[in-house]
Design a protein around this motif. Sequence first.
Motif, mmCIF file in Angstrom:
data_model
loop_
_atom_site.group_PDB
_atom_site.id
_atom_site.type_symbol
_atom_site.label_atom_id
_atom_site.label_comp_id
_atom_site.label_asym_id
_atom_site.label_seq_id
_atom_site.Cartn_x
_atom_site.Cartn_y
_atom_site.Cartn_z
ATOM 1 N N THR A 97 0.858 -1.181 0.000
ATOM 2 C CA THR A 97 0.000 0.000 0.000
ATOM 3 C C THR A 97 0.892 1.227 0.000
ATOM 4 O OG1 THR A 97 -1.703 -1.181 1.234
ATOM 5 C CG2 THR A 97 -1.834 1.220 1.200
ATOM 6 N N THR A 98 0.870 1.991 -1.083
ATOM 7 C CA THR A 98 1.770 3.118 -1.265
ATOM 8 C C THR A 98 1.518 4.213 -0.235
ATOM 9 O OG1 THR A 98 1.996 2.684 -3.629
ATOM 10 C CG2 THR A 98 2.509 4.913 -2.878
ATOM 11 N N GLY A 99 2.612 4.774 0.275
ATOM 12 C CA GLY A 99 2.511 5.887 1.213
ATOM 13 C C GLY A 99 3.588 5.816 2.270
ATOM 14 N N ASN A 100 3.703 6.902 3.049
ATOM 15 C CA ASN A 100 4.668 6.929 4.131
ATOM 16 C C ASN A 100 4.242 5.995 5.259
ATOM 17 O OD1 ASN A 100 6.029 8.881 2.697
ATOM 18 N ND2 ASN A 100 5.090 10.591 3.799
ATOM 19 N N CYS A 101 5.217 5.543 6.040
ATOM 20 C CA CYS A 101 4.920 4.681 7.177
ATOM 21 C C CYS A 101 4.508 5.548 8.370
ATOM 22 C CB CYS A 101 6.154 3.873 7.578
ATOM 23 S SG CYS A 101 7.038 3.134 6.188
ATOM 24 N N THR A 102 3.508 5.101 9.086
ATOM 25 C CA THR A 102 3.176 5.768 10.333
ATOM 26 C C THR A 102 4.104 5.255 11.424
ATOM 27 O OG1 THR A 102 1.513 4.095 10.858
ATOM 28 C CG2 THR A 102 0.764 6.023 9.659
ATOM 29 N N ASN A 103 4.204 5.987 12.514
ATOM 30 C CA ASN A 103 5.142 5.640 13.580
ATOM 31 C C ASN A 103 4.857 4.250 14.132
ATOM 32 O OD1 ASN A 103 7.260 6.137 15.383
ATOM 33 N ND2 ASN A 103 5.839 6.767 16.976
ATOM 34 N N GLY A 104 5.868 3.376 14.116
ATOM 35 C CA GLY A 104 5.727 2.038 14.655
ATOM 36 C C GLY A 104 5.099 1.036 13.707
ATOM 37 N N GLU A 105 4.701 1.487 12.504
ATOM 38 C CA GLU A 105 4.029 0.576 11.582
ATOM 39 C C GLU A 105 5.000 -0.448 11.008
ATOM 40 O OE1 GLU A 105 0.652 1.112 8.160
ATOM 41 O OE2 GLU A 105 2.327 2.512 8.162
ATOM 42 N N ILE A 106 6.115 0.039 10.498
ATOM 43 C CA ILE A 106 7.183 -0.851 10.035
ATOM 44 C C ILE A 106 8.222 -0.920 11.146
ATOM 45 C CG2 ILE A 106 9.127 -1.028 8.430
ATOM 46 C CD1 ILE A 106 7.280 -0.116 6.245
ATOM 47 N N THR A 107 8.613 -2.132 11.520
ATOM 48 C CA THR A 107 9.528 -2.290 12.645
ATOM 49 C C THR A 107 10.918 -2.677 12.167
ATOM 50 O OG1 THR A 107 8.893 -4.603 12.981
ATOM 51 C CG2 THR A 107 7.647 -2.924 14.192
ATOM 52 N N LEU A 108 11.918 -2.272 12.951
ATOM 53 C CA LEU A 108 13.317 -2.559 12.668
ATOM 54 C C LEU A 108 13.958 -3.079 13.949
ATOM 55 C CD1 LEU A 108 16.056 -2.273 11.071
ATOM 56 C CD2 LEU A 108 16.122 0.091 11.923
ATOM 57 N N SER A 109 14.691 -4.180 13.819
ATOM 58 C CA SER A 109 15.472 -4.674 14.952
ATOM 59 C C SER A 109 16.890 -4.948 14.491
ATOM 60 C CB SER A 109 14.851 -5.938 15.557
ATOM 61 O OG SER A 109 14.950 -7.030 14.666
ATOM 62 N N VAL A 110 17.836 -4.741 15.394
ATOM 63 C CA VAL A 110 19.255 -4.969 15.122
ATOM 64 C C VAL A 110 19.800 -5.858 16.231
ATOM 65 C CG1 VAL A 110 21.529 -3.924 14.839
ATOM 66 C CG2 VAL A 110 19.499 -2.756 13.940
ATOM 67 N N GLY A 111 20.320 -7.019 15.855
ATOM 68 C CA GLY A 111 20.819 -7.948 16.851
ATOM 69 C C GLY A 111 19.746 -8.426 17.803
ATOM 70 N N GLY A 112 18.506 -8.462 17.314
ATOM 71 C CA GLY A 112 17.394 -8.921 18.141
ATOM 72 C C GLY A 112 16.758 -7.851 18.999
ATOM 73 N N ALA A 113 17.321 -6.636 19.013
ATOM 74 C CA ALA A 113 16.782 -5.548 19.836
ATOM 75 C C ALA A 113 16.012 -4.563 18.958
ATOM 76 C CB ALA A 113 17.914 -4.824 20.555
ATOM 77 N N PRO A 114 14.782 -4.218 19.342
ATOM 78 C CA PRO A 114 14.016 -3.243 18.555
ATOM 79 C C PRO A 114 14.709 -1.887 18.520
ATOM 80 C CG PRO A 114 12.618 -4.385 20.152
ATOM 81 C CD PRO A 114 14.031 -4.725 20.499
ATOM 82 N N VAL A 115 14.611 -1.226 17.384
ATOM 83 C CA VAL A 115 15.171 0.117 17.224
ATOM 84 C C VAL A 115 14.035 1.122 17.331
ATOM 85 C CG1 VAL A 115 16.341 1.710 15.666
ATOM 86 C CG2 VAL A 115 17.088 -0.686 15.805
ATOM 87 N N GLY A 116 14.134 2.010 18.292
ATOM 88 C CA GLY A 116 13.107 3.017 18.479
ATOM 89 C C GLY A 116 13.427 4.291 17.710
#
Length: 202
Positions: free
Chosen positions: A72-91
Amino acid sequence: MKFRLAAMTALAVAAVACPAAAGALTNTSVTLSTANVSTPTTVTIAYTTETAMGTGSNTNILIGAFPGLAFTTGNCTNGEITLSVGGAPVGGTFPICGLYGGNSIQVSLPTGVTVPAGANVVVTVPNTRASTGTTGGTYSATIITAQSSGAAVDTATPAPTYAFGAAPAAVPTMTEWAMMILAMLLAGGAAVILQRRRASLA
């Protein structure tokens, strides 16, 4: 935003075509939460970096294209797409985070966040923003980390693949006649065993 993302994709494609200056993303995988066509799916993108990110101009932790899928085209809302590095969530807030062009994505690191070389990175797109397409098959993704200009830093080689819509494996079944014959054979075998036991007890 859309024009910036599209321009970066063009640069990314050019960089992938000439990967000599780029490092390699290893342990790459693309996992879908469903194997059905035309169905909402969570997309999990995982890889290991060769080059540190978040320092200098190395800001785009993911630029990718995923044929066969529909975003679905458009910008991501806060927290919608998640990123983790080494198993830890990136805020934090992603300065650039968008889905566009039907099946492309770009995510840049929050200010002050760094990702070391050799880090395991996981980006997750929720099923509210992604679905499988109408044509099943096996597809190959284009995945890179990139500078702010869109020039590739690390490239996934070989490209990770994912599949959906494959025909379910045939499960062998028995016809009604075959089941009746099997039941009679089992009953006959049981009768013979009972008869032998009775004879041995007599």
